[in-house]
Design an enzyme around this catalytic site. Structure first.
Site, mmCIF file in Angstrom:
data_model
loop_
_atom_site.group_PDB
_atom_site.id
_atom_site.type_symbol
_atom_site.label_atom_id
_atom_site.label_comp_id
_atom_site.label_asym_id
_atom_site.label_seq_id
_atom_site.Cartn_x
_atom_site.Cartn_y
_atom_site.Cartn_z
ATOM 1 N N LYS A 1 0.884 -1.267 0.088
ATOM 2 C CA LYS A 1 -0.040 0.062 -0.002
ATOM 3 C C LYS A 1 0.998 1.354 -0.159
ATOM 4 O O LYS A 1 0.566 2.149 -0.666
ATOM 5 C CB LYS A 1 -0.864 0.083 1.380
ATOM 6 C CG LYS A 1 -1.490 1.415 1.594
ATOM 7 C CD LYS A 1 -2.537 1.379 2.835
ATOM 8 C CE LYS A 1 -1.756 1.535 4.061
ATOM 9 N NZ LYS A 1 -1.375 2.792 4.320
ATOM 10 N N ASN A 2 2.033 0.969 0.769
ATOM 11 C CA ASN A 2 2.613 2.596 1.051
ATOM 12 C C ASN A 2 3.647 2.777 0.090
ATOM 13 O O ASN A 2 4.361 3.874 0.027
ATOM 14 C CB ASN A 2 3.350 2.443 2.414
ATOM 15 C CG ASN A 2 2.181 2.869 3.491
ATOM 16 O OD1 ASN A 2 1.029 2.908 3.216
ATOM 17 N ND2 ASN A 2 2.603 2.392 4.851
ATOM 18 N N CYS B 1 -5.371 12.877 12.878
ATOM 19 C CA CYS B 1 -5.810 11.459 12.375
ATOM 20 C C CYS B 1 -5.331 10.964 13.956
ATOM 21 O O CYS B 1 -4.979 11.400 14.910
ATOM 22 C CB CYS B 1 -4.413 11.107 11.505
ATOM 23 S SG CYS B 1 -4.096 9.116 11.636
ATOM 24 N N ARG C 1 0.159 14.364 13.058
ATOM 25 C CA ARG C 1 0.757 14.290 11.725
ATOM 26 C C ARG C 1 0.763 15.505 10.884
ATOM 27 O O ARG C 1 0.160 15.513 9.764
ATOM 28 C CB ARG C 1 -0.106 13.262 10.985
ATOM 29 C CG ARG C 1 0.079 11.866 11.769
ATOM 30 C CD ARG C 1 -0.590 10.533 11.140
ATOM 31 N NE ARG C 1 0.164 10.100 9.982
ATOM 32 C CZ ARG C 1 -0.251 9.207 9.227
ATOM 33 N NH1 ARG C 1 -1.382 8.797 9.722
ATOM 34 N NH2 ARG C 1 0.349 8.643 8.146
ATOM 35 N N ASP D 1 4.712 0.644 12.131
ATOM 36 C CA ASP D 1 3.592 0.073 11.631
ATOM 37 C C ASP D 1 3.367 -1.579 12.068
ATOM 38 O O ASP D 1 2.397 -2.198 11.800
ATOM 39 C CB ASP D 1 3.437 -0.024 10.174
ATOM 40 C CG ASP D 1 3.184 1.374 9.615
ATOM 41 O OD1 ASP D 1 3.488 1.640 8.553
ATOM 42 O OD2 ASP D 1 3.082 2.363 10.498
ATOM 43 N N ARG E 1 -8.487 -0.612 4.936
ATOM 44 C CA ARG E 1 -7.698 0.472 4.326
ATOM 45 C C ARG E 1 -6.323 -0.071 3.784
ATOM 46 O O ARG E 1 -5.794 0.354 2.843
ATOM 47 C CB ARG E 1 -7.275 1.457 5.138
ATOM 48 C CG ARG E 1 -8.747 2.192 5.587
ATOM 49 C CD ARG E 1 -8.294 3.414 6.304
ATOM 50 N NE ARG E 1 -7.341 4.404 5.706
ATOM 51 C CZ ARG E 1 -6.823 5.475 6.007
ATOM 52 N NH1 ARG E 1 -7.008 6.024 7.172
ATOM 53 N NH2 ARG E 1 -5.820 6.023 5.488
HETATM 54 C C1 EPZ Z 1 4.143 7.074 6.445
HETATM 55 O O1 EPZ Z 1 3.269 7.944 6.856
HETATM 56 C C2 EPZ Z 1 3.270 5.783 6.282
HETATM 57 N N1 EPZ Z 1 2.238 5.976 5.373
HETATM 58 C C3 EPZ Z 1 2.685 5.242 7.570
HETATM 59 O O2 EPZ Z 1 1.924 4.088 7.464
HETATM 60 C C4 EPZ Z 1 3.997 5.212 8.495
HETATM 61 O O3 EPZ Z 1 3.423 4.787 9.802
HETATM 62 C C5 EPZ Z 1 4.749 6.262 8.664
HETATM 63 O O4 EPZ Z 1 5.234 6.576 7.004
HETATM 64 C C6 EPZ Z 1 5.998 5.943 9.362
HETATM 65 O O5 EPZ Z 1 6.775 5.034 8.799
HETATM 66 C C7 EPZ Z 1 2.199 5.885 4.048
HETATM 67 O O6 EPZ Z 1 3.433 5.665 3.464
HETATM 68 C C8 EPZ Z 1 0.962 6.276 3.246
HETATM 69 P P1 EPZ Z 1 6.056 10.392 8.435
HETATM 70 P P2 EPZ Z 1 3.755 9.489 6.813
HETATM 71 O O7 EPZ Z 1 6.050 11.614 7.628
HETATM 72 O O8 EPZ Z 1 4.599 9.940 5.779
HETATM 73 C C9 EPZ Z 1 6.104 13.565 12.004
HETATM 74 C C10 EPZ Z 1 0.059 2.795 7.870
HETATM 75 O O9 EPZ Z 1 -0.278 2.086 8.929
HETATM 76 N N2 EPZ Z 1 6.146 14.607 10.934
HETATM 77 O O10 EPZ Z 1 7.454 9.477 8.419
HETATM 78 O O11 EPZ Z 1 2.663 10.375 7.194
HETATM 79 C C11 EPZ Z 1 4.666 12.718 12.131
HETATM 80 O O12 EPZ Z 1 3.814 13.792 12.752
HETATM 81 C C12 EPZ Z 1 0.580 4.052 7.787
HETATM 82 O O13 EPZ Z 1 0.213 2.267 6.843
HETATM 83 C C13 EPZ Z 1 6.103 15.867 11.137
HETATM 84 O O14 EPZ Z 1 6.042 16.241 12.044
HETATM 85 O O15 EPZ Z 1 4.984 9.525 8.056
HETATM 86 C C14 EPZ Z 1 5.104 11.743 12.496
HETATM 87 O O16 EPZ Z 1 5.057 11.558 14.137
HETATM 88 C C15 EPZ Z 1 0.353 4.771 9.130
HETATM 89 N N3 EPZ Z 1 6.170 17.079 10.199
HETATM 90 C C16 EPZ Z 1 6.576 11.427 12.122
HETATM 91 O O17 EPZ Z 1 6.915 12.582 11.558
HETATM 92 C C17 EPZ Z 1 6.052 16.470 8.821
HETATM 93 O O18 EPZ Z 1 5.946 17.394 7.952
HETATM 94 C C18 EPZ Z 1 6.792 10.443 10.928
HETATM 95 O O19 EPZ Z 1 5.886 10.746 9.975
HETATM 96 C C19 EPZ Z 1 5.956 15.114 8.511
HETATM 97 C C20 EPZ Z 1 5.803 14.219 9.540
#
Ligand code: EPZ
Length: 417
Positions: A22-23, A116, A121, A304, A396
């Site tokens: 998915k990701n 979320c 996020r 995850d 999802r």
């Molecule tokens: C991706 O989300 C995945 N989703 C998530 O999978 C996964 O948990 C996550 O990466 C971490 O591995 C997809 O790929 C579609 P991040 P993403 O930006 O990109 C903070 C699942 O279950 N952050 O690495 O949103 C954020 O709040 C889903 O399949 C900021 O502060 O994750 C979080 O605490 C859930 N500012 C941390 O970084 C930003 O601009 C990691 O977020 C961006 C992120």
């Protein structure tokens, strides 16, 4: 509304095929916006999030057809650059259209995703990176309005290795003028596939999979043709299903290099992991040993997989500590597991699990995608019957999980609430 019913206590045996990731499929679908033509993406999983991504592509004007498991995406007639709130709030990965739309059309209007279940996020790092490339960004009634008269390469250092931020910037920088360097970039296998896909479209990206990625911008990109990699989180979920039931399961498509952190922790619990020709065989232990984990960015233990691993620890001998360092609210499965008899105490960003309880089935409620999987895994190891409601969360990110588990011998089925 549907629910999933599980009669626990069955040892799983056999083999299961992992679906496409998915990701990885999500950023790849949006990367097609960077080119003018017809792209083809195969091995895309049949999931709610994918359907939402396809709906968004169509809203933008792309023509999307599904033929024999491959999506054909024609991006010749994009006539909108707006990702509306109703789609973005349904699936926050919609923000990944920001980079491609800005790079190809000089304009993007994307709803802020909002909160979320698992955390705030924010996307501040995405926006900061795009501004560094020369985008003008302002927030207007809950929307990000981004414009540029041409992106120019820059050196961008992420405060933290954001997966989505790295993906948005990889796509935007591919068409920026000059060189972009991403420092403290995310290193997930999905980032590597996206970079390889962009390079197959004509981009010039080096270093994906490491913390420093170098992108030499090009004037235009050709349509994409690719096959989505297997879903390492689905694979990990089935690995835990084998471990928690003391079973013997071959997970076809599981890739050892993508699972090192999970594999080493599962071995510590007493499971046996055997690489085989096209996957990993997991042989669950007679008695599960308790193991501490601390989630972190790739290649650390994946956030995850945290909820799924916690389900395993509820039946382990002894006490384990699980620390969640990536998201601030990813313990909502705890109170549902407690309803099934788990002994778990939350202490800030950690959960202390006293194992070796006999878990008992109960009616429980899914709260988010991976929490849903955790409850199903606990149901497999519980006496009598577990009913998981609100499984739209599950759909999802897992393709026909109850059919795949039933094929391994689980007594599990879907029915109307
Ligand atoms: C991706 O989300 C995945 N989703 C998530 O999978 C996964 O948990 C996550 O990466 C971490 O591995 C997809 O790929 C579609 P991040 P993403 O930006 O990109 C903070 C699942 O279950 N952050 O690495 O949103 C954020 O709040 C889903 O399949 C900021 O502060 O994750 C979080 O605490 C859930 N500012 C941390 O970084 C930003 O601009 C990691 O977020 C961006 C992120």
């Amino acid at each position: 509304m549907e629910k999933i019913v599980i009669k626990g206590g069955v040892t799983l045996n056999g083999e299961v095929q992992v679906s496409g990731a998915k990701n990885s499929a999500l950023p790849l679908l949006f990367a097609t916006l960077l080119a003018d033509g017809v792209s083809e993406i195969c091995n895309v999983p049949d999931l709610r999030d994918i359907n939402t991504a396809v709906k968004l592509l169509r809203e933008l004007g792309a023509e999307v057809e599904l033929q024999e498991g491959c999506y054909q995406i024609n991006t010749r007639k994009i006539q909108s650059v707006e990702a509306p709130y109703d789609l973005v709030k349904t699936m926050r990965a919609s923000v990944l259209v920001l980079g491609p739309l800005l790079a190809r059309f000089g304009h993007a209007r994307v709803s802020l995703p909002g909160g979320c279940a698992i955390g705030a996020r924010p996307i501040n790092l995405h926006l900061k990176g795009l501004e560094a490339l020369g985008a003008h960004i302002h927030l207007d009634h809950g929307y990000v309005e981004a414009t540029t008269d041409g992106l120019r390469g820059a050196k961008i250092s992420f405060d933290l290795p954001t997966v989505g931020g790295t993906e948005n910037l990889l796509m935007a920088a591919s068409l920026a003028e000059g060189e972009t360097v991403l420092e403290n970039a995310a290193r997930e296998p999905e980032i590597v596939q996206l970079a390889e896909a962009l390079n197959s479209m004509g981009a010039k990206i080096e270093g994906a999979g490491t913390a420093v990625i170098n992108i030499q911008g090009v004037a235009r990109l050709e349509p994409l043709e690719c096959q989505v990699i297997p879903d390492r989180i689905e694979a990990g979920t089935f690995m835990i299903a084998a471990a928690i039931t003391g079973g013997n399961v071959l997970i076809r498509g599981a890739v050892r290099e993508d699972q090192e952190a999970l594999i080493s922790k599962l071995i510590e619990t007493g499971a046996e992991i055997r690489p085989e020709a096209d996957g990993l065989r997991v042989i669950g232990p007679k008695k599960v040993a308790s193991v501490d984990i601390r989630t972190s960015v790739f290649p650390g233990f994946p956030t995850d997989m945290q909820a799924q691993f916690m389900a395993l620890m509820t039946v382990a001998e002894g006490t384990s500590r699980i620390s969640e360092t990536v998201f601030e609210n990813r313990f909502m499965h705890v109170c549902e597991l407690q309803r099934m008899g788990a002994d778990i105490q939350i202490d800030g960003h950690s959960a202390i699990i006293r194992g070796a309880n006999q878990m008992t089935g109960a009616p429980v409620m899914a709260t988010d995608l991976r929490a849903s999987a955790s409850l199903i895994l606990a149901g497999l190891a519980s006496e009598n019957t577990t009913e998981v409601s609100r499984i739209y969360h599950l759909d999802r990110g897992y393709e026909k999980i109850e059919e795949k588990l039933a094929a391994l011998g689980a007594q599990i089925w879907r029915e109307q609430e």
